[in-house]
Design a protein around this motif. Structure first.
Motif, PDB file in Angstrom:
ATOM      1  N   TYR A 124     -11.372  -1.125  16.038  1.00 51.97           N
ATOM      2  CA  TYR A 124     -10.598  -0.394  15.032  1.00 51.97           C
ATOM      3  C   TYR A 124     -10.373  -1.266  13.798  1.00 51.97           C
ATOM      4  O   TYR A 124     -10.614  -2.476  13.799  1.00 51.97           O
ATOM      5  CB  TYR A 124      -9.257   0.058  15.615  1.00 51.97           C
ATOM      6  N   SER A 125      -9.888  -0.606  12.759  1.00 53.31           N
ATOM      7  CA  SER A 125      -9.552  -1.282  11.514  1.00 53.31           C
ATOM      8  C   SER A 125      -8.451  -0.480  10.837  1.00 53.31           C
ATOM      9  O   SER A 125      -8.132   0.636  11.250  1.00 53.31           O
ATOM     10  CB  SER A 125     -10.790  -1.367  10.614  1.00 53.31           C
ATOM     11  N   PHE A 126      -7.872  -1.031   9.808  1.00 52.50           N
ATOM     12  CA  PHE A 126      -6.888  -0.303   9.006  1.00 52.50           C
ATOM     13  C   PHE A 126      -7.515   0.036   7.665  1.00 52.50           C
ATOM     14  O   PHE A 126      -8.231  -0.773   7.074  1.00 52.50           O
ATOM     15  CB  PHE A 126      -5.637  -1.159   8.773  1.00 52.50           C
ATOM     16  N   LEU A 127      -7.227   1.239   7.190  1.00 46.41           N
ATOM     17  CA  LEU A 127      -7.690   1.687   5.880  1.00 46.41           C
ATOM     18  C   LEU A 127      -6.463   1.847   4.989  1.00 46.41           C
ATOM     19  O   LEU A 127      -5.573   2.652   5.285  1.00 46.41           O
ATOM     20  CB  LEU A 127      -8.459   3.005   6.012  1.00 46.41           C
ATOM     21  N   LEU A 128      -6.408   1.060   3.921  1.00 46.26           N
ATOM     22  CA  LEU A 128      -5.274   1.074   3.007  1.00 46.26           C
ATOM     23  C   LEU A 128      -5.625   1.863   1.757  1.00 46.26           C
ATOM     24  O   LEU A 128      -6.656   1.600   1.116  1.00 46.26           O
ATOM     25  CB  LEU A 128      -4.896  -0.354   2.614  1.00 46.26           C
ATOM     26  N   ASP A 129      -4.786   2.835   1.453  1.00 45.06           N
ATOM     27  CA  ASP A 129      -4.944   3.663   0.254  1.00 45.06           C
ATOM     28  C   ASP A 129      -6.336   4.280   0.136  1.00 45.06           C
ATOM     29  O   ASP A 129      -6.842   4.497  -0.966  1.00 45.06           O
ATOM     30  CB  ASP A 129      -4.607   2.856  -1.005  1.00 45.06           C
TER      31      ASP A 129
ATOM     32  N   ALA B 174       0.854  -1.185   0.000  1.00 46.17           N
ATOM     33  CA  ALA B 174       0.000   0.000   0.000  1.00 46.17           C
ATOM     34  C   ALA B 174       0.889   1.233   0.000  1.00 46.17           C
ATOM     35  O   ALA B 174       2.059   1.172   0.386  1.00 46.17           O
ATOM     36  CB  ALA B 174      -0.891  -0.004   1.241  1.00 46.17           C
ATOM     37  N   THR B 175       0.339   2.357  -0.430  1.00 46.48           N
ATOM     38  CA  THR B 175       1.095   3.603  -0.399  1.00 46.48           C
ATOM     39  C   THR B 175       0.725   4.460   0.806  1.00 46.48           C
ATOM     40  O   THR B 175       1.458   5.377   1.160  1.00 46.48           O
ATOM     41  CB  THR B 175       0.869   4.427  -1.685  1.00 46.48           C
ATOM     42  N   ARG B 176      -0.425   4.145   1.459  1.00 51.38           N
ATOM     43  CA  ARG B 176      -0.865   4.887   2.635  1.00 51.38           C
ATOM     44  C   ARG B 176      -1.696   3.957   3.511  1.00 51.38           C
ATOM     45  O   ARG B 176      -2.579   3.258   3.026  1.00 51.38           O
ATOM     46  CB  ARG B 176      -1.710   6.087   2.216  1.00 51.38           C
ATOM     47  N   VAL B 177      -1.385   3.956   4.816  1.00 51.02           N
ATOM     48  CA  VAL B 177      -2.118   3.125   5.770  1.00 51.02           C
ATOM     49  C   VAL B 177      -2.511   3.996   6.951  1.00 51.02           C
ATOM     50  O   VAL B 177      -1.693   4.748   7.480  1.00 51.02           O
ATOM     51  CB  VAL B 177      -1.273   1.927   6.253  1.00 51.02           C
ATOM     52  N   VAL B 178      -3.772   3.901   7.355  1.00 48.02           N
ATOM     53  CA  VAL B 178      -4.305   4.675   8.480  1.00 48.02           C
ATOM     54  C   VAL B 178      -5.032   3.711   9.410  1.00 48.02           C
ATOM     55  O   VAL B 178      -5.722   2.801   8.943  1.00 48.02           O
ATOM     56  CB  VAL B 178      -5.293   5.757   7.979  1.00 48.02           C
ATOM     57  N   VAL B 179      -4.874   3.902  10.726  1.00 49.87           N
ATOM     58  CA  VAL B 179      -5.679   3.131  11.665  1.00 49.87           C
ATOM     59  C   VAL B 179      -6.867   4.011  12.050  1.00 49.87           C
ATOM     60  O   VAL B 179      -6.718   5.192  12.359  1.00 49.87           O
ATOM     61  CB  VAL B 179      -4.879   2.653  12.900  1.00 49.87           C
TER      62      VAL B 179
ATOM     63  N   ASP C 165     -12.627   8.608  16.568  1.00 56.78           N
ATOM     64  CA  ASP C 165     -13.897   8.894  15.893  1.00 56.78           C
ATOM     65  C   ASP C 165     -13.932   8.381  14.456  1.00 56.78           C
ATOM     66  O   ASP C 165     -14.532   8.982  13.583  1.00 56.78           O
ATOM     67  CB  ASP C 165     -14.222  10.389  15.929  1.00 56.78           C
ATOM     68  N   TRP C 166     -13.239   7.280  14.202  1.00 52.48           N
ATOM     69  CA  TRP C 166     -13.207   6.639  12.881  1.00 52.48           C
ATOM     70  C   TRP C 166     -12.716   7.594  11.792  1.00 52.48           C
ATOM     71  O   TRP C 166     -13.137   7.537  10.645  1.00 52.48           O
ATOM     72  CB  TRP C 166     -14.563   6.023  12.526  1.00 52.48           C
ATOM     73  N   SER C 167     -11.796   8.474  12.160  1.00 53.55           N
ATOM     74  CA  SER C 167     -11.253   9.441  11.210  1.00 53.55           C
ATOM     75  C   SER C 167     -10.290   8.766  10.233  1.00 53.55           C
ATOM     76  O   SER C 167      -9.341   8.099  10.654  1.00 53.55           O
ATOM     77  CB  SER C 167     -10.511  10.553  11.951  1.00 53.55           C
ATOM     78  N   PRO C 168     -10.484   8.967   8.929  1.00 60.51           N
ATOM     79  CA  PRO C 168      -9.587   8.366   7.941  1.00 60.51           C
ATOM     80  C   PRO C 168      -8.278   9.136   7.757  1.00 60.51           C
ATOM     81  O   PRO C 168      -7.484   8.799   6.886  1.00 60.51           O
ATOM     82  CB  PRO C 168     -10.419   8.375   6.656  1.00 60.51           C
TER      83      PRO C 168
END
Length: 85
Positions: free
Chosen positions: A52-57, A11-16, A22-25
């Protein structure tokens, strides 16, 4: 707690994202490590239970392979559970 995630395909960007931000991306991005496909972030959380979860790209949701998955998700995405004592 230091969060470590191995991502494949890369991935080029990963956010938790989670109930702690507050589930902010955009609030809690991970940093790429020198090892390809490995991302890290250090979180300072008060004792409690967090989803929680991880958001990829910005489009692909993945759960944390190091923690249990939540039984249900309000968003339909894979969600993990972390208990901080």
């Amino acid at each position: 707690r230091t969060v470590l995630l191995r991502v494949s395909p890369p991935a080029t960007r990963v956010v938790v994202v989670g109930d702690f931000n507050d589930w902010s991306p955009v609030a809690t991005p991970l940093r790429p490590s020198p090892s390809p496909g490995v991302w890290t972030v250090e979180l300072h959380l008060k004792p409690g239970r967090y989803h929680y979860s991880f958001l990829l790209d910005g489009r692909r949701w993945v759960s944390d392979p190091a923690e249990p998955r939540a039984a249900e998700s309000d968003f339909g995405a894979p969600v993990s559970v972390l208990t901080v004592s």
